[in-house]
Design a protein around this motif. Structure first.
Motif, PDB file in Angstrom:
ATOM      1  N   THR A  86       1.152  -0.995  -0.203  1.00  0.00           N
ATOM      2  CA  THR A  86      -0.323   0.036  -0.132  1.00  0.00           C
ATOM      3  C   THR A  86       0.454   1.472   0.063  1.00  0.00           C
ATOM      4  O   THR A  86       2.004   1.232   0.427  1.00  0.00           O
ATOM      5  CB  THR A  86      -1.149   0.166   1.484  1.00  0.00           C
ATOM      6  N   SER A  87       0.025   2.393  -0.140  1.00  0.00           N
ATOM      7  CA  SER A  87       1.259   3.587  -0.565  1.00  0.00           C
ATOM      8  C   SER A  87       0.354   5.056  -0.127  1.00  0.00           C
ATOM      9  O   SER A  87      -1.250   4.814  -0.898  1.00  0.00           O
ATOM     10  CB  SER A  87       1.791   3.848  -1.752  1.00  0.00           C
ATOM     11  N   PRO A 102       2.415  18.314   5.468  1.00  0.00           N
ATOM     12  CA  PRO A 102       2.141  18.971   4.619  1.00  0.00           C
ATOM     13  C   PRO A 102       2.691  19.143   3.112  1.00  0.00           C
ATOM     14  O   PRO A 102       2.506  19.333   1.959  1.00  0.00           O
ATOM     15  CB  PRO A 102       2.212  19.781   4.981  1.00  0.00           C
ATOM     16  N   ASP A 103       3.603  18.592   2.748  1.00  0.00           N
ATOM     17  CA  ASP A 103       4.478  17.790   2.004  1.00  0.00           C
ATOM     18  C   ASP A 103       4.080  17.169   1.031  1.00  0.00           C
ATOM     19  O   ASP A 103       4.567  16.851  -0.101  1.00  0.00           O
ATOM     20  CB  ASP A 103       5.530  18.261   1.292  1.00  0.00           C
ATOM     21  N   ASN A 104       2.848  15.824   1.518  1.00  0.00           N
ATOM     22  CA  ASN A 104       2.427  14.987   0.047  1.00  0.00           C
ATOM     23  C   ASN A 104       3.620  13.888  -0.527  1.00  0.00           C
ATOM     24  O   ASN A 104       4.091  13.444  -0.975  1.00  0.00           O
ATOM     25  CB  ASN A 104       1.369  15.336  -0.490  1.00  0.00           C
TER      26      ASN A 104
END
Length: 96
Positions: A7-8, A13-15
């Motif tokens: 999974t990923s 905040p910087d994704n």
């Protein structure tokens, strides 16, 4: 045969992308947890839809029950009030 679960997801905040890979018993537990969670959400969705259907059916029944006396009154008054004679089939719009 080995169990594999990959999974990923994005974090922060910087994704920043996080990748997870499980194998063996941990993968088996993760797959089982996902299945149970999805079944739980499906049952909750089904229950909400069923409850909404019951609410709508009850409201429609109450509406029709409230209209019943008015229908009876309209049918009763319709028999007592004389109606004009129907237009003959040979007459057009401009003739009458």
């Amino acid at each position: 045969m080995t169990w594999r679960y990959e999974t990923s997801y994005n974090v922060g905040p910087d994704n920043h992308r996080v990748y997870r890979r499980l194998e063996g018993f941990e993968a088996f537990c993760a797959i089982g947890f996902d299945l149970l969670l999805s079944i739980g959400f499906a049952l909750v969705g089904f229950a909400v839809r069923l409850a909404w259907s019951i609410v709508v059916a009850t409201a429609r029944f109450a509406y029709e029950l409230a209209r019943l006396p008015l229908r009876v009154l309209r049918n009763t008054l319709g028999r007592c009030i004389p109606r004009p004679a129907p237009k003959p089939s040979w007459a057009g719009f401009e003739e009458i």
